[in-house]
Design an enzyme around this catalytic site. Sequence first.
Site, PDB file in Angstrom:
ATOM      1  N   ASP A  88      -2.396   1.624  -4.614  1.00  0.00           N
ATOM      2  CA  ASP A  88      -3.602   1.961  -3.871  1.00  0.00           C
ATOM      3  C   ASP A  88      -4.725   0.975  -4.210  1.00  0.00           C
ATOM      4  O   ASP A  88      -4.563   0.073  -5.030  1.00  0.00           O
ATOM      5  CB  ASP A  88      -4.032   3.407  -4.146  1.00  0.00           C
ATOM      6  CG  ASP A  88      -4.259   3.684  -5.630  1.00  0.00           C
ATOM      7  OD1 ASP A  88      -4.514   2.727  -6.377  1.00  0.00           O
ATOM      8  OD2 ASP A  88      -4.169   4.862  -6.035  1.00  0.00           O
TER       9      ASP A  88
ATOM     10  N   HIS B 152       0.811  -1.218   0.000  1.00  0.00           N
ATOM     11  CA  HIS B 152       0.000   0.000   0.000  1.00  0.00           C
ATOM     12  C   HIS B 152       0.845   1.270   0.000  1.00  0.00           C
ATOM     13  O   HIS B 152       0.295   2.373  -0.079  1.00  0.00           O
ATOM     14  CB  HIS B 152      -0.946   0.009   1.204  1.00  0.00           C
ATOM     15  CG  HIS B 152      -2.274   0.633   0.909  1.00  0.00           C
ATOM     16  ND1 HIS B 152      -2.490   1.491  -0.147  1.00  0.00           N
ATOM     17  CD2 HIS B 152      -3.476   0.529   1.533  1.00  0.00           C
ATOM     18  CE1 HIS B 152      -3.746   1.896  -0.152  1.00  0.00           C
ATOM     19  NE2 HIS B 152      -4.372   1.323   0.847  1.00  0.00           N
TER      20      HIS B 152
END
Length: 418
Positions: free
Chosen positions: A394, A390
């Site tokens: 995304d 992350h």
Amino acid sequence: MGESITEGTIINWSFAEGDSFEEGDTILEVATDKVDNEVPAPAQGTLTKILFEAKAVVRVGEVMAILEISEATNLPEIKTIEVKLEKPKEKHKRGSIDIPSNNAFSISNSNQFFSPLIIKIAKEHHISFEELARIPATGTKGRLRKSDLFQYIDDGRPFKFAQPATQQDPTAYRIPQLNFDKGEGKIIEMDRMRQMIADHMVYSKHTSPHVTAYVEADLTNLVNWRNNHKVAFQQTHGERLTFTPLFIEAVAKAVQDFPNINASVDGNNIILKENINIGMATALPSGNLIVPVVKNANTKSLKELASNVNVLSKKANENNLTGDDIKGSTFTISNVGTFGSVMGTPIINQPEVAILALGIIKKRPEVIETENGDEIAIRSMMYLSLSFDHRVVDGFLGGSFVRRVADYLEQFDINRKI
């Protein structure tokens, strides 16, 4: 023997001191980063001296042996050869710490050695040499391992400050010293590969904030096509047609659609890889895990993908994988369905930024749209789960990518020729 290698373990010597050998004979076997490498003799000669015995861990730059080369070879100017990985650099003194120019260092008046990787991690977390020296080490001969350092960081760096207890903030949170009852039973020492896997997994979870996205795919068309054509495919091309090359083909197409998933992280930079090299997590006969790599998967036909997969799987089953076979992966898949798992939450294979787990293909009743309206039919369904980093991937990219892989699998052309 490979990029980023800092040390190797001598498995065995094929010759004793004083033995003669021919050019190309295997002098010794060295294990580095999950792969066993045979070191061949550069010419005819004699093994003069062995400096490290079997099972010794040798750092890059250490001389392992000295060979005397015969004058009758094509190397007339050379009389002796030192067998080593890289020439050692001169050490420089700095206070109470010896700092070699290759960035590894040891503490004076002790046998403690810190590898370049340990130093790199320490610098990233602003950990001093003195603090490193206080961390409990579990490696061979008291050496500090990556897992030791990460565990120390996870524990809140209890030795960070050498201050009297009276100066500590009484309201500050401190890691409790818990004494867990680990129980009794047979003790099995981890083998070398299992230790490296453990270090790699801990490092990955510590480095990348993992997020997992899930989708399910209707593989009925693909399953039926493969079942109807696998015999003809083998007769035509001489290769078994498993599901793995079909999965790799779909993943490679999706990577082309979303190139940002084919990346790695270097500090504040993102490196987008030009080649699409798909690693396939494979279990060895010992139960350990290894990741052979299908290079340039997006440029290969289904026949070529099947051939690559079959060759790499055979090598893994026979413990014959080479360093090149497991090098260069840019994206990894793990077919957890092969041992019955419905789905999985895989750990990212560093330095990649995502890994895809493919669950078991299972028949079940599903509602499908037909010309006559909604109907219930038996379909071959599979869950896909994508773990992604992350920091740079995304939810939109991760979710879109795994959905695209599922789309390619669902929209498989049932009229495709073999």
